[in-house]
Write a protein that holds these residues in place. Structure first.
Motif, PDB file in Angstrom:
ATOM      1  N   UNK A 331     -13.870 -17.333  23.637  1.00 19.86           N
ATOM      2  CA  UNK A 331     -14.330 -17.637  22.281  1.00 19.86           C
ATOM      3  C   UNK A 331     -14.217 -16.415  21.369  1.00 19.86           C
ATOM      4  N   UNK A 332     -14.561 -15.240  21.907  1.00 19.08           N
ATOM      5  CA  UNK A 332     -14.447 -14.013  21.107  1.00 19.08           C
ATOM      6  C   UNK A 332     -12.989 -13.754  20.770  1.00 19.08           C
ATOM      7  N   UNK A 333     -12.104 -14.048  21.716  1.00 21.55           N
ATOM      8  CA  UNK A 333     -10.665 -13.870  21.456  1.00 21.55           C
ATOM      9  C   UNK A 333     -10.205 -14.854  20.383  1.00 21.55           C
ATOM     10  N   UNK A 334     -10.741 -16.061  20.411  1.00 22.57           N
ATOM     11  CA  UNK A 334     -10.366 -17.054  19.392  1.00 22.57           C
ATOM     12  C   UNK A 334     -10.831 -16.596  18.009  1.00 22.57           C
ATOM     13  N   UNK A 335     -12.053 -16.075  17.900  1.00 20.83           N
ATOM     14  CA  UNK A 335     -12.547 -15.585  16.604  1.00 20.83           C
ATOM     15  C   UNK A 335     -11.764 -14.360  16.158  1.00 20.83           C
ATOM     16  N   UNK A 348     -18.734 -15.144  20.418  1.00 22.19           N
ATOM     17  CA  UNK A 348     -17.747 -15.948  21.141  1.00 22.19           C
ATOM     18  C   UNK A 348     -18.370 -17.215  21.700  1.00 22.19           C
ATOM     19  N   UNK A 349     -19.610 -17.110  22.135  1.00 21.32           N
ATOM     20  CA  UNK A 349     -20.321 -18.286  22.672  1.00 21.32           C
ATOM     21  C   UNK A 349     -20.412 -19.388  21.626  1.00 21.32           C
ATOM     22  N   UNK A 350     -20.589 -19.003  20.369  1.00 29.25           N
ATOM     23  CA  UNK A 350     -20.697 -20.006  19.301  1.00 29.25           C
ATOM     24  C   UNK A 350     -19.380 -20.751  19.135  1.00 29.25           C
ATOM     25  N   UNK A 351     -18.282 -20.014  19.218  1.00 28.15           N
ATOM     26  CA  UNK A 351     -16.991 -20.700  19.100  1.00 28.15           C
ATOM     27  C   UNK A 351     -16.807 -21.688  20.261  1.00 28.15           C
ATOM     28  N   UNK A 352     -17.097 -21.231  21.485  1.00 29.84           N
ATOM     29  CA  UNK A 352     -16.923 -22.101  22.658  1.00 29.84           C
ATOM     30  C   UNK A 352     -17.777 -23.363  22.509  1.00 29.84           C
ATOM     31  N   UNK A 371     -20.564 -20.597  12.046  1.00 33.93           N
ATOM     32  CA  UNK A 371     -20.731 -19.944  13.343  1.00 33.93           C
ATOM     33  C   UNK A 371     -21.295 -18.553  13.097  1.00 33.93           C
ATOM     34  N   UNK A 372     -22.306 -18.178  13.819  1.00 38.19           N
ATOM     35  CA  UNK A 372     -22.855 -16.831  13.652  1.00 38.19           C
ATOM     36  C   UNK A 372     -22.237 -15.872  14.652  1.00 38.19           C
ATOM     37  N   UNK A 377     -18.046  -6.612  18.716  1.00 37.32           N
ATOM     38  CA  UNK A 377     -17.351  -6.474  20.000  1.00 37.32           C
ATOM     39  C   UNK A 377     -17.396  -5.034  20.497  1.00 37.32           C
ATOM     40  N   UNK A 378     -17.443  -4.083  19.575  1.00 40.24           N
ATOM     41  CA  UNK A 378     -17.280  -2.693  19.985  1.00 40.24           C
ATOM     42  C   UNK A 378     -18.400  -2.217  20.909  1.00 40.24           C
TER      43      UNK A 378
END
Ligand SMILES: *Cc1c(COP(=O)(O)O)cnc(C)c1O
Length: 384
Positions: A331-335, A348-352, A371-372, A377-378
């Motif tokens: 999900x993080x990769x998608x965002x 990423x969890x929100x996207x999934x 989506x919040x 990521x850093x």
């Protein structure tokens, strides 16, 4: 400018003096919520007025608790990104990302701690402490430093090192403890009793929720109305509780009507007490045993605001679901690749979750979905 009147127990309704530092209700040990004279606030705080003011807490001064300018590090000026390239993944719903990673110290914890510490300082507190899985410790350290207060942070020994090193760089005393966040909370409670630290744990003092509620105000300030769906990664639940409170206040202020966004709580498959309680129809969430997830913000086995979170989900016709750590990373990769947002695993969890809800028809084409992305990521780069 504040119209703060008193604090009120979220369960039994008992009133408390807002002019003194307060923690939980002394009768039922439930969170206290700040109450305002909303009729008076509404005379000046119209939606148009808030939109005309610069972004940040001051845009909502009448419904913020401060009696003096608070310690402002730039919190709350985060973008609501229209992520149109992600719409297809949501079956034709409109994807928006509230990118909270752009707050000071890289997460939305800045909002809560800016409010808690700003107010604590006004009330004469000199030492602040909390247990944390990472982001809250960084934010506490930063705001305490800016306010000239002493800070103590207690975190699990496996907390990602950017949080530990960062909090030390910001001048906090950081204690690594061999246990999860609830065990760290007990260490804070002991030291608070012995050494006079004011405990700023999630929902155990009333003002972090006031900082977090500004996320709900921001959505309406930016969109002019409520979105259809809000997808939020839920740990202690201050964000859900704060935003639900904001929507109620905005209705009383005349900004919005009775319609609410459907609130979605996303948790980790390895720690999902709210999801389990929601699915079981319970009013309270039993503690989760053996909590594990790399999304440290979601590793909260027991939420003191469980009743408020569950009530907010149900009152908004929302839902709750859990996703795996592998889904969060995807999900993080998608965002990242789809919206240019550098997302924490929690984001990423929100996207999934949203993808799954769209596939199931729960999110419908044309709906506005926010989506919040709650953190950067850093801070988790090693975990990735
Ligand atoms: C703390 C945290 C959460 C959980 O927030 P609550 O409002 O306490 O539920 C989610 N994401 C990140 C990155 C966090 O730091």
């Amino acid at each position: 400018m504040t119209t703060l009147t008193h604090l009120e127990c979220s369960l039994c309704g008992q009133a408390y003096d807002a002019a003194r530092p307060q923690r939980l209700c002394t009768t039922c040990a439930r969170p206290l919520l700040a109450r305002y004279d909303l009729a008076r606030a509404g005379a000046t705080l119209t939606l148009a007025a808030a939109r005309a003011r610069p972004a940040g807490f001051a845009a909502y001064a009448e419904v913020m608790p401060f009696t003096r300018p608070h310690v402002d590090l730039g919190e709350g000026r985060t973008p609501l990104v229209r992520a149109a390239r992600l719409d297809a993944g949501l079956g034709g719903a409109e994807a928006w990302v509230k990118d909270e990673s752009l707050n000071p110290t890289g997460s939305f914890k800045a909002r809560g701690l800016a409010a808690a510490i700003g107010r604590a300082r006004e009330l004469g507190v000199t030492r602040v402490a909390l247990p944390t899985a990472g982001n809250a410790g960084l934010a506490l350290a930063a705001y305490a430093a800016a306010a000239g207060l002493e800070a103590l942070v207690v975190c699990p020994a496996d907390t990602p090192h950017p949080f530990v090193t960062g909090a030390r760089l910001l001048g906090a005393e950081v204690v690594l403890h061999d246990g999860l966040i609830d065990a760290c909370g007990r260490v804070v409670a002991e030291r608070a009793a012995r050494e006079g630290w004011f405990d700023c744990s999630t929902l155990k003092e009333p003002y972090r929720a006031e900082g977090k509620k500004t996320m709900g105000y921001d959505l309406v300030r930016d969109l002019g109305e409520v979105p259809d769906v809000v997808v939020y990664p839920t740990g202690g639940g201050t964000g859900i509780v704060g935003m639900a409170k904001a929507f109620d206040e905005m209705e009383a202020l005349g900004w919005i009507g009775a319609r609410r966004p459907r609130m979605v709580s996303v948790q980790a498959a390895g720690c999902a007490p709210i999801v389990r309680a929601f699915e079981g129809g319970a009013d309270e969430a039993a503690p989760w045993a053996d909590a594990h997830t790399a999304a440290s913000g979601l590793r909260v086995p027991r939420a003191v605001g469980d009743r408020l979170i569950l009530a907010a989900l149900r009152a908004s016709s929302g839902t709750a679901l859990a996703v795996t750590d592998a889904e969060m990373v995807r999900g993080a990769a998608a965002l990242g690749a789809g919206a240019g947002v550098l997302a924490a695993p929690e984001g990423g969890a929100c996207w999934a979750a949203a993808e799954r809800l769209a596939a199931a028809g729960w999110i419908r084409p044309g709906e506005r979905v926010v989506l919040f992305n709650t953190g950067s990521a850093l801070s988790y780069i090693d975990a990735y």
